[in-house]
Design an enzyme around this catalytic site. Structure first.
Site, PDB file in Angstrom:
ATOM      1  N   LYS A 122      59.394 -30.068 -40.535  1.00 30.08           N
ATOM      2  CA  LYS A 122      60.174 -31.136 -41.157  1.00 30.08           C
ATOM      3  C   LYS A 122      59.707 -32.525 -40.708  1.00 30.08           C
ATOM      4  CE  LYS A 122      63.935 -28.251 -42.542  1.00 30.08           C
ATOM      5  NZ  LYS A 122      63.520 -26.903 -42.112  1.00 30.08           N
TER       6      LYS A 122
HETATM    7  C1  LIG Z   1      63.666 -25.795 -42.840  1.00 27.48           C
HETATM    8  C2  LIG Z   1      62.852 -24.663 -42.373  1.00 27.48           C
HETATM    9  C3  LIG Z   1      62.473 -23.627 -43.234  1.00 27.48           C
HETATM   10  C4  LIG Z   1      62.927 -23.580 -44.672  1.00 27.48           C
HETATM   11  O1  LIG Z   1      62.364 -24.603 -45.466  1.00 27.48           O
HETATM   12  P1  LIG Z   1      63.059 -25.009 -46.853  1.00 27.48           P
HETATM   13  O2  LIG Z   1      62.315 -26.197 -47.309  1.00 27.48           O
HETATM   14  O3  LIG Z   1      64.497 -25.297 -46.538  1.00 27.48           O
HETATM   15  O4  LIG Z   1      62.919 -23.827 -47.760  1.00 27.48           O
HETATM   16  C5  LIG Z   1      61.670 -22.634 -42.734  1.00 27.48           C
HETATM   17  N1  LIG Z   1      61.287 -22.609 -41.437  1.00 27.48           N
HETATM   18  C6  LIG Z   1      61.646 -23.573 -40.587  1.00 27.48           C
HETATM   19  C7  LIG Z   1      61.215 -23.474 -39.158  1.00 27.48           C
HETATM   20  C8  LIG Z   1      62.441 -24.620 -41.010  1.00 27.48           C
HETATM   21  O5  LIG Z   1      62.782 -25.582 -40.149  1.00 27.48           O
END
Ligand SMILES: *Cc1c(COP(=O)(O)O)cnc(C)c1O
Length: 466
Positions: free
Chosen positions: A112
């Site tokens: 993120k």
């Molecule tokens: C947020 C997240 C996901 C999922 O991603 P999305 O965009 O919500 O589908 C998968 N793995 C990790 C470690 C995350 O932080």
């Protein structure tokens, strides 16, 4: 570039407006009016470019005149300069056709950061020189919260309120949020699950006394600018594996459908994507939707992959809009039905549109642990549980022999040390940059999952906007 709401009834905005708004006022999500494309030559020209330069070229068509190319390049260099790996998102080879794309080299060790480090800078850039302020309100099942907080801590003109489900995020995840003591950072633990926290955020946006007075904005993956930033690493990785001459498949550990939707955007922009695998844990609403047309929510089960413990995937709405003929009022009616009953069927157009590109898989705890062990034993790679869900799905795929399969590695294994240790016997150390996390002071409040409690808290601590 103009941005439309998926529900057709909110004002059309430019890039700046869509970035600052997050969620559209009709409850929909902003999406570009049309997909820009990069031809084979433009994709071939990305070969050998740095991550920041690739990002500039891929994102420029979405920005319109909100930023000049040089301004965008400077923001990309600043955002991605904070990553601990020079490649920003390096590829690691697992066997002859399986690869990992490591997205966790940012400040908070999860993918993120890739989007949020840029988003924090975009917010600051768009607020500078105005007397406007922004109050960011978000819900996190773990990684979004720390990445968003890191991206805006101490920035002028911005307050951030981050809701997390009490006791349902890992200690590392919680401490990465609650040990940031900047006065503009407010952590709220909610007595409830992630879906309740997310629903509260949506309700606050629909409450004018909060939304208008404090200029509420979202950093959840409902914000278009975040998705746009995630499109970049699909190009960056595919070009290194032979695109545009060769198609590449991606397996994506999926929760809110933001990361994999960015892969869909890359494909619509002209990147040759052989397949996008939507890998879910046992919270499998997306697997049921894509394999059987049944989008119906169940009860959230807690797993070792909390960032995927989701039963309503906000960004799926963007796909349904794009595949369903971009008919805002029809989609608004479909979503109203879903919100009333908790279930809906995909239309034929939506199912047939998704079928050629998307595959899906539901991966349980045993197969997740097997994938973690396989990565250790066969490639010497310690991977986190979310990554393992996608790797398990990737290894089960049956694709043409010359298609490389890239598993998106979304979190550093040290963020989920207990689960990694249970599966592999290894306890990954915290990287030096967060090594003292467990000695730092924490600050947060715990509130009931009601609008009265959380809305009051926000109203008392936020700053009204001009
Ligand atoms: C947020 C997240 C996901 C999922 O991603 P999305 O965009 O919500 O589908 C998968 N793995 C990790 C470690 C995350 O932080």
């Amino acid at each position: 570039m103009r941005y439309l709401s998926t529900r057709g009834a909110a004002p059309v905005l430019d890039f700046r407006g869509a970035t600052l708004a997050g969620l559209a006022s009709d409850g929909g999500l902003y999406i570009p009016e049309a997909w820009p494309t990069l031809g084979a030559e433009a994709i071939a020209d990305l070969a050998g470019l740095s991550y920041a330069e690739t990002a500039t070229r891929v994102m420029l068509p979405f920005i319109g005149d909100a930023l000049s190319e040089d301004e965008l390049r400077a923001l990309c260099e600043q955002a991605y300069g904070r990553f601990s790996h020079a490649a920003v998102t390096p590829l690691v080879q697992l066997d002859h056709d399986q690869w990992l794309l490591e997205l966790f080299h940012g400040p908070t060790l999860a993918f993120k950061d890739v989007a949020l480090q840029l988003l924090g800078l975009l917010f600051e850039r768009f607020l500078t020189g105005t007397d406007k302020r922004l109050t960011i309100v978000g819900a996190t099942s773990g990684d979004t919260g720390s990445a968003a907080i890191d991206a805006v801590a101490g920035r002028e003109g911005i307050d951030i309120f981050m809701l997390h489900p009490a006791g349902r995020v890992s200690d590392v995840q919680r401490r990465q949020m609650t040990t940031v003591l900047s006065p503009n950072v407010h952590n709220i633990a909610i007595d409830g699950d992630f879906d309740q926290a997310q629903a509260l955020v949506k309700t606050m946006f629909a409450t004018p006394a909060l939304a208008d007075r404090f200029a509420l904005s979202a950093v959840n993956s409902i914000n278009w600018a975040r998705l746009m930033a995630q499109v970049v690493y699909y190009f960056y990785a595919a070009v290194r594996l032979g695109a545009p001459g060769r198609a590449v498949a991606f397996s994506v550990p999926t929760g809110n459908f933001g990361d994999v939707f960015a892969g869909y955007v890359a494909s619509r922009m002209g990147l040759p994507v052989a397949q996008l695998v939507v890998a879910t844990n046992v919270n499998d609403i997306l697997h049921r939707a894509l394999s059987a047309g049944d989008y119906s929510k169940g009860v959230v089960a807690q797993t070792a992959t909390p960032s995927m413990d989701i039963q309503v995937s906000s960004n799926f709405e963007r796909l349904l809009f794009d595949l369903g003929g971009r008919d805002g009022s029809a989609l608004a009616a479909q979503m109203a039905g879903f919100e009333a009953s908790g279930a809906m069927r995909l239309t034929n157009a939506q199912r047939e549109g998704a079928a050629p590109l998307f595959a899906s898989a539901r991966v349980d705890a045993d197969d997740m642990a097997l994938a973690m062990r396989w990565a250790c034993e066969h490639a010497g790679q310690v991977i986190d549980p979310h990554t393992a869900i996608a790797l398990s799905a990737a290894r089960a795929l049956d694709l043409a022999a010359d298609v490389p399969v890239v598993t998106l590695a979304t979190a550093h294994p040290a963020k989920f040390r207990d689960a990694v240790e249970r599966a592999t016997g290894m306890r990954p150390p915290l990287p030096a940059r967060i090594g003292d996390l467990f000695e730092r002071e924490e600050r947060y409040v715990t509130l009931p999952a009601t609008l009265a409690a959380v809305g009051d808290y926000v109203a008392q601590h936020a700053h009204p906007s001009a």
